[in-house]
Design a protein around this motif. Structure first.
Motif, mmCIF file in Angstrom:
data_model
loop_
_atom_site.group_PDB
_atom_site.id
_atom_site.type_symbol
_atom_site.label_atom_id
_atom_site.label_comp_id
_atom_site.label_asym_id
_atom_site.label_seq_id
_atom_site.Cartn_x
_atom_site.Cartn_y
_atom_site.Cartn_z
ATOM 1 N N UNK A 63 0.712 -1.270 0.010
ATOM 2 C CA UNK A 63 0.052 -0.100 -0.329
ATOM 3 C C UNK A 63 0.939 1.258 -0.069
ATOM 4 N N UNK A 64 1.880 1.288 0.717
ATOM 5 C CA UNK A 64 2.960 2.470 1.051
ATOM 6 C C UNK A 64 4.136 2.592 -0.025
ATOM 7 N N UNK A 65 4.413 1.219 -0.575
ATOM 8 C CA UNK A 65 5.708 1.413 -1.289
ATOM 9 C C UNK A 65 5.291 1.093 -2.910
ATOM 10 N N UNK A 66 5.708 1.846 -3.998
ATOM 11 C CA UNK A 66 5.418 1.890 -5.023
ATOM 12 C C UNK A 66 6.697 1.656 -6.191
ATOM 13 N N UNK A 67 6.847 0.623 -7.003
ATOM 14 C CA UNK A 67 7.810 0.492 -8.010
ATOM 15 C C UNK A 67 7.965 1.787 -8.710
ATOM 16 N N UNK A 68 9.302 2.221 -9.092
ATOM 17 C CA UNK A 68 9.608 3.425 -9.634
ATOM 18 C C UNK A 68 9.601 3.002 -11.365
ATOM 19 N N UNK A 357 -0.853 9.575 -3.534
ATOM 20 C CA UNK A 357 0.082 8.600 -3.710
ATOM 21 C C UNK A 357 -0.168 7.991 -5.116
ATOM 22 N N UNK A 358 -1.479 7.749 -5.649
ATOM 23 C CA UNK A 358 -1.813 7.153 -6.881
ATOM 24 C C UNK A 358 -1.367 8.225 -7.927
ATOM 25 N N UNK A 359 -2.004 9.574 -7.641
ATOM 26 C CA UNK A 359 -1.732 10.687 -8.493
ATOM 27 C C UNK A 359 -0.272 10.753 -9.041
ATOM 28 N N UNK A 360 0.740 10.750 -8.213
ATOM 29 C CA UNK A 360 2.196 10.562 -8.328
ATOM 30 C C UNK A 360 2.679 9.709 -9.463
#
Length: 363
Positions: A63-68, A357-360
């Protein structure tokens, strides 16, 4: 690492929120007059505003860590998975842990606040071996489940070392996460000054009341040393502690403080209203705690530094709204003297944080 020498080179050090906005801008509007390289030690972004929710068990790591990788690919930037060893702002070169010396025309720094472990060890002997550091976040989120597993076996005495909102939020999240099944106890070691003395009175009052409701002991003292069984305090007292969590002492990384870039008395880079270093105008730095809106100004100013044009003034953090996560689906929101708290405030914060977070990562 291949860089076209005929085009100017923009290097982004760190995968902070503002740099993600720069990459998002590149994904929308590529520019043909520069190469872009993102340097970060891990191929993930971790949303620090959601970290207390992860500690409390409200969020999973996913939920808090998103791949770049998706955003980096869409932006056309290169990615260098490395730590920074040193910065030469005169020679315009960054030395990486991979051994590469990365030249740049324009440099932007948006790194996670760092803890100097040598300095911390000198101030608190035993910290390097015995403390659980909250920075870097990537390490902390991997180690936190191990502490939760220990608390499922027996009651723990846990000390959160750190003043300010970060320490208070982490203490409340840990109190919720570690209470069952054996009743682990949390102590917040908050330093000399009254806890949250620099925050609005309404926020200070509500957070202190919540800490009391969670049976968290607040000590106005400093840790002098750690031995794995107890903390020796500056007052001379000893605090039994199975797990010290260090949530203090984060600032500019050592390589930046040692680079010769102009800094203030605290070692933080001095920047102008365009986010440029006062001593080296080809270096841009995003200050800790910068508002979310700073990314658009940084994107515009980096393009200006590369291709010319007018610079923009970066927005200051003038928001009076303070939102604090308290664990167990509870949050506090304060606007000046006005305040609300409870599950509805948490639900609003959760929706806002997930949306931002999703918008980023949405082109």
């Amino acid at each position: 690492m291949t860089v076209n020498p005929s085009r100017k080179h923009l290097v982004l050090l760190g995968a902070g929120r503002a740099h993600l906005q720069v990459l998002k801008g590149l994904a929308r509007q590529r520019t043909g007059d520069m190469n872009v390289t993102l340097v970060a030690p891990h191929p993930y972004y971790i949303e620090s505003a959601m970290l207390p929710g992860y500690v409390a068990g409200d969020y999973t790591l996913e939920d808090i860590r998103v791949p770049l990788d998706g955003l980096v690919e869409a932006s056309g930037a290169g990615f260098a998975p490395a730590h920074v060893h040193s910065l030469d702002p005169v020679g315009r070169r960054v030395q990486l842990s991979t051994g590469d010396a990365l030249p740049y025309d324009v440099l932007s720094i948006d790194t996670e606040p760092a803890v100097d472990r040598d300095e911390t060890e000198a101030l608190m002997p035993g910290a390097r071996r015995n403390a659980l550091f909250t920075r870097p976040l990537e390490n902390f989120v991997q180690l936190w489940p191990q502490l939760q597993a220990l608390a499922r076996d027996r009651a723990l005495q846990v000390a959160v070392i750190g003043s300010g909102l970060q320490g208070a939020e982490l203490a409340m999240a840990a109190a919720h996460a570690l209470a069952a099944p054996h009743g682990s106890r949390i102590t917040l070691l908050a330093g000399d000054a009254p806890l949250l003395h620099d925050q609005p009175a309404a926020l200070q009052r509500r957070v202190l009341a919540r800490l009391r409701a969670l049976n968290i002991t607040v000590l106005q003292d400093h840790c002098a040393s750690l031995d794995g069984r107890a903390l020796q305090l500056a007052s001379g007292a000893s605090l039994v502690c199975d797990a010290p969590i260090l949530a203090a002492g984060a600032g500019a990384p050592a390589w930046l403080r040692q680079s010769g870039v102009q800094a203030d008395e605290a070692g933080e880079p001095v920047v102008n209203e365009r986010l440029q270093s006062e001593s080296h105008r080809q270096v841009f730095v995003v200050p800790p705690g910068a508002p979310a809106e700073v990314g658009a100004a940084l994107d515009a100013n980096l393009r200006t530094a590369i291709g010319g044009g007018a610079f923009r003034k970066a927005p200051a953090d003038l928001s009076r709204l303070k939102v604090v996560s308290c664990g167990d689906g509870h949050a506090i929101a304060v606007w000046g003297p006005l305040g609300l708290e409870g599950r509805e405030v948490w639900n609003w914060k959760d929706r806002r944080d997930r949306r931002q977070l999703a918008a980023l990562f949405t082109p």
